[in-house]
Enzyme design. Structure first.
Site, PDB file in Angstrom:
ATOM      1  CG  HIS A   1      26.163  35.209  36.349  1.00 25.25           C
ATOM      2  ND1 HIS A   1      25.903  35.533  37.553  1.00 25.25           N
ATOM      3  CD2 HIS A   1      27.252  34.540  36.363  1.00 25.25           C
ATOM      4  CE1 HIS A   1      26.878  35.186  38.398  1.00 25.25           C
ATOM      5  NE2 HIS A   1      27.756  34.636  37.570  1.00 25.25           N
TER       6      HIS A   1
ATOM      7  CG  ASN B   1      31.644  27.436  37.816  1.00 25.79           C
ATOM      8  OD1 ASN B   1      30.654  27.190  37.774  1.00 25.79           O
ATOM      9  ND2 ASN B   1      31.940  28.664  38.319  1.00 25.79           N
TER      10      ASN B   1
ATOM     11  CG  ASP C   1      23.208  36.903  39.249  1.00 26.16           C
ATOM     12  OD1 ASP C   1      23.296  36.200  37.967  1.00 26.16           O
ATOM     13  OD2 ASP C   1      24.139  37.497  39.593  1.00 26.16           O
TER      14      ASP C   1
ATOM     15  CD  GLU D   1      34.387  33.162  34.493  1.00 25.96           C
ATOM     16  OE1 GLU D   1      35.190  33.902  34.201  1.00 25.96           O
ATOM     17  OE2 GLU D   1      33.544  33.178  35.347  1.00 25.96           O
TER      18      GLU D   1
ATOM     19  CD  GLU E   1      29.855  32.017  39.636  1.00 22.84           C
ATOM     20  OE1 GLU E   1      29.786  33.022  39.115  1.00 22.84           O
ATOM     21  OE2 GLU E   1      30.788  31.010  39.460  1.00 22.84           O
TER      22      GLU E   1
HETATM   23  O1  G3I Z   1      37.972  44.291  48.264  1.00 18.91           O
HETATM   24  C1  G3I Z   1      38.145  45.375  47.458  1.00 18.91           C
HETATM   25  C2  G3I Z   1      38.108  46.636  48.188  1.00 18.91           C
HETATM   26  O2  G3I Z   1      39.143  46.754  49.058  1.00 18.91           O
HETATM   27  C3  G3I Z   1      38.288  47.800  47.040  1.00 18.91           C
HETATM   28  O3  G3I Z   1      37.860  49.166  48.083  1.00 18.91           O
HETATM   29  C4  G3I Z   1      37.166  47.947  46.119  1.00 18.91           C
HETATM   30  C5  G3I Z   1      37.291  48.907  45.169  1.00 18.91           C
HETATM   31  O4  G3I Z   1      36.651  48.574  43.869  1.00 18.91           O
HETATM   32  O5  G3I Z   1      37.312  46.417  45.337  1.00 18.91           O
HETATM   33  C6  G3I Z   1      37.131  45.393  46.304  1.00 18.91           C
HETATM   34  O6  G3I Z   1      37.466  44.219  45.504  1.00 18.91           O
HETATM   35  C7  G3I Z   1      36.311  43.995  44.662  1.00 18.91           C
HETATM   36  C8  G3I Z   1      35.772  42.717  45.059  1.00 18.91           C
HETATM   37  O7  G3I Z   1      34.723  42.307  44.103  1.00 18.91           O
HETATM   38  C9  G3I Z   1      35.380  42.600  46.324  1.00 18.91           C
HETATM   39  O8  G3I Z   1      34.075  43.310  46.455  1.00 18.91           O
HETATM   40  C10 G3I Z   1      36.944  44.007  43.299  1.00 18.91           C
HETATM   41  O9  G3I Z   1      37.257  45.411  42.742  1.00 18.91           O
HETATM   42  C11 G3I Z   1      35.923  43.519  42.194  1.00 18.91           C
HETATM   43  O10 G3I Z   1      36.478  43.176  41.072  1.00 18.91           O
HETATM   44  C12 G3I Z   1      35.421  41.930  42.575  1.00 18.91           C
HETATM   45  O11 G3I Z   1      34.388  41.589  41.955  1.00 18.91           O
HETATM   46  C13 G3I Z   1      34.013  40.226  41.940  1.00 18.91           C
HETATM   47  C14 G3I Z   1      34.207  39.742  40.558  1.00 18.91           C
HETATM   48  O12 G3I Z   1      33.726  38.207  40.704  1.00 18.91           O
HETATM   49  C15 G3I Z   1      35.654  39.836  40.101  1.00 18.91           C
HETATM   50  O13 G3I Z   1      35.911  39.283  39.102  1.00 18.91           O
HETATM   51  C16 G3I Z   1      32.570  39.965  42.459  1.00 18.91           C
HETATM   52  O14 G3I Z   1      32.343  40.467  43.788  1.00 18.91           O
HETATM   53  C17 G3I Z   1      32.147  38.670  42.276  1.00 18.91           C
HETATM   54  O15 G3I Z   1      30.773  38.582  42.554  1.00 18.91           O
HETATM   55  C18 G3I Z   1      32.569  38.137  40.920  1.00 18.91           C
HETATM   56  O16 G3I Z   1      32.095  36.691  41.056  1.00 18.91           O
HETATM   57  C19 G3I Z   1      32.351  35.916  39.502  1.00 18.91           C
HETATM   58  C20 G3I Z   1      32.695  34.818  39.975  1.00 18.91           C
HETATM   59  O17 G3I Z   1      33.715  34.442  40.545  1.00 18.91           O
HETATM   60  C21 G3I Z   1      32.933  34.063  38.802  1.00 18.91           C
HETATM   61  N1  G3I Z   1      31.849  33.892  37.700  1.00 18.91           N
HETATM   62  C22 G3I Z   1      31.218  35.259  37.465  1.00 18.91           C
HETATM   63  C23 G3I Z   1      30.850  36.120  38.799  1.00 18.91           C
HETATM   64  C24 G3I Z   1      30.618  37.389  38.581  1.00 18.91           C
HETATM   65  O18 G3I Z   1      31.409  38.193  38.026  1.00 18.91           O
END
Ligand code: G3I
Length: 456
Positions: A251, A215, A282, A172, A280
């Site tokens: 996405h 990516n 969905d 990105e 990715e």
């Molecule tokens: O692990 C912590 C947890 O301890 C805490 O309690 C909780 C509270 O919000 O947060 C948890 O972390 C989160 C993490 O996902 C695991 O679930 C983060 O806040 C959250 O920001 C994070 O989101 C991820 C996101 O990327 C971050 O940018 C998504 O799961 C993940 O699916 C998403 O994936 C991205 C790809 O890497 C790149 N392309 C876009 C895609 C979708 O956004």
């Protein structure tokens, strides 16, 4: 040379059941072609995403979260259906090196080791990204940041050397919108445009066996952002900067649907001499419209020889990063959705309902002096179908003057048209669609003969 044991598969006991089944099909096909054995009984159904994709020379993967692996249904669905995984968050910079030079691989290792023990591929996601970047990185001066970036790539890739099929080396790096410009990030702002090239060169020096990908999202159709990435990849290929693949995140939702030029966009990148991967996937939505969109994505990948695999961004809707949009193939109870059937059908697999079937029913919808309109309704049987054809015969001197929602091919007599879908022909089990046509009677008011519907 691969050794083939008497059953053709037990020489590879570490492979998951779905992969072993796919292998046995391939092996049986090779042996049958060579005249060594003949197959007795019906061919085994190709019934999971992973083995249906394998039969097409592709992988079918999913994003995985380490903290869900202990959930029995999550693990069993993963193991049964997929042959590649991408850690959803566990390989990101903040997960592995939240403190400088202190590397924590525990969650990522859990995913990688588990996947490899089951014969699954692993996509590495991601080494250099502006997001999920610990604060200390942004605070570094230029020279220190360069050292830190190259060290992060080197340490992480060394740890996983030989275990990763493809790495998202840079993620990105471009802005959305019409500028085609790079996104502001510590890497871009301090190291300048050369940071991407430097990251790829460093990566290649560490693990020459891993495919190195760029990516991004919103690059799925031809637009200013994808044009900018295209120009970068073209430049890299011309100058010998090591890049092997481009990931298209894909996405989608109603504001950002599957672009009509999706396949063409994948193809133009492939034509630069890189593999393309759907990384990715969905698609928010439900029912047959979601299913049709998924089908079009799979068909696009299958139409591009260098599209080597598809990864969906999660196993189940309930753990999706946008779960309210129910964008995945399994619902929150791990039931297969119509989208699942659509993907499996598009991959050439069987959904278990036997080979697809459909019916065609004729109705006259309008009539006037000298003509009438006919409509044919196509209904899928007990399993989803990818496409259909229906023959319609009119009686000379009748002439068909127009058709809609269907694409006709005429026989030499000019009396028989075989109609196929104008666009995507996917129909979920039991779903219907229709096409219409106008007949000029030229004095003959006979009802057209509508033949049987053929499903594929
Ligand atoms: O692990 C912590 C947890 O301890 C805490 O309690 C909780 C509270 O919000 O947060 C948890 O972390 C989160 C993490 O996902 C695991 O679930 C983060 O806040 C959250 O920001 C994070 O989101 C991820 C996101 O990327 C971050 O940018 C998504 O799961 C993940 O699916 C998403 O994936 C991205 C790809 O890497 C790149 N392309 C876009 C895609 C979708 O956004």
């Amino acid at each position: 040379m691969v050794q083939i044991s008497p059953d053709g598969i037990s020489a590879r006991p570490h492979l998951p059941a779905c992969t072993r089944r796919a292998l046995s099909l391939v092996t049986a096909g090779v042996l049958a072609l060579a005249g060594v054995v003949s197959l007795a009984g019906p061919a085994e159904a190709v019934g999971t995403l992973g083995n249906a994709a394998a039969a097409k020379g592709r992988y079918f993967g999913t994003a995985v979260a380490a903290h869900h692996l202990g959930e029995a249904q999550y693990a069993s669905t993963l193991d049964a259906q997929f042959d590649s995984v991408t850690p959803e968050n566990e390989m990101k910079w903040d997960a592995i090196e939240s403190t400088r030079n202190s590397f924590n691989y525990s969650s990522a290792d859990q995913i990688v080791n588990r996947a490899r023990s089951k014969g699954m591929k692993v996509r590495g996601h991601t080494l250099v990204w502006h997001s999920q970047l610990p604060g200390w990185v942004g605070g570094l001066g230029t020279a220190d940041l360069r050292t830190a970036m190259n060290n992060h790539i080197t340490q992480v890739m060394t740890h996983y050397k030989g275990k990763i099929d493809s790495w998202d080396v840079v993620n990105e790096a471009y802005q959305d919108g019409s500028s085609g410009a790079r996104r502001s990030s510590p890497f871009q702002d301090k190291l300048g445009n050369g940071f991407i090239e430097e990251a790829f060169r460093t990566a290649r020096a560490v693990d020459a066996g891993a495919k190195l990908c760029y990516n991004d999202y919103n690059t799925d159709g031809q637009n200013a952002k994808s044009n900018a990435v295209y120009a970068m990849v073209k430049d890299f290929k011309q100058r010998g900067v090591p890049i092997d693949c481009v990931g298209f995140q894909s996405h989608f939702n109603s504001n950002s649907p599957v672009p009509s030029d999706y396949r063409a966009n994948l193809q133009r990148f492939a034509d630069l001499g890189v593999d393309v991967q759907i990384t990715e996937l969905d698609i928010e939505g439900s029912g047959s419209s979601q299913a049709a969109s998924y089908s079009s994505v799979v068909n696009a990948c299958l139409a591009v020889t260098r599209c080597t695999g598809i990864t969906v961004w999660g196993v189940t809707d309930k753990y999706s990063w946008r779960s309210s949009g129910t964008p995945l193939l399994f619902d929150g109870n791990y039931n297969k959705k119509p989208a699942y059937d659509a993907v499996l059908t598009a991959l050439g697999g069987s959904t278990g309902g036997g080979s697809g079937s459909c019916t065609a029913t004729y109705t006259q919808t309008a009539t006037w002096n000298g003509g009438f309109n006919g409509q044919v309704t196509i209904k899928a049987g007990g399993s989803a179908i990818s496409s259909w054809t229906v023959p319609v015969t009119v009686t000379s001197p009748q002439k068909v003057s127009a058709t809609w929602n269907g694409s006709p091919t005429w026989d030499t007599s000019g009396n028989v048209m075989t109609v196929k879908p104008s666009g995507n022909g996917y129909l979920a089990a039991g779903a219907s669609t229709s096409f219409g046509f106008t007949v000029n009677t030229n004095g003959n008011t006979s009802t057209p003969a509508v033949g049987s519907c053929t499903a594929s």
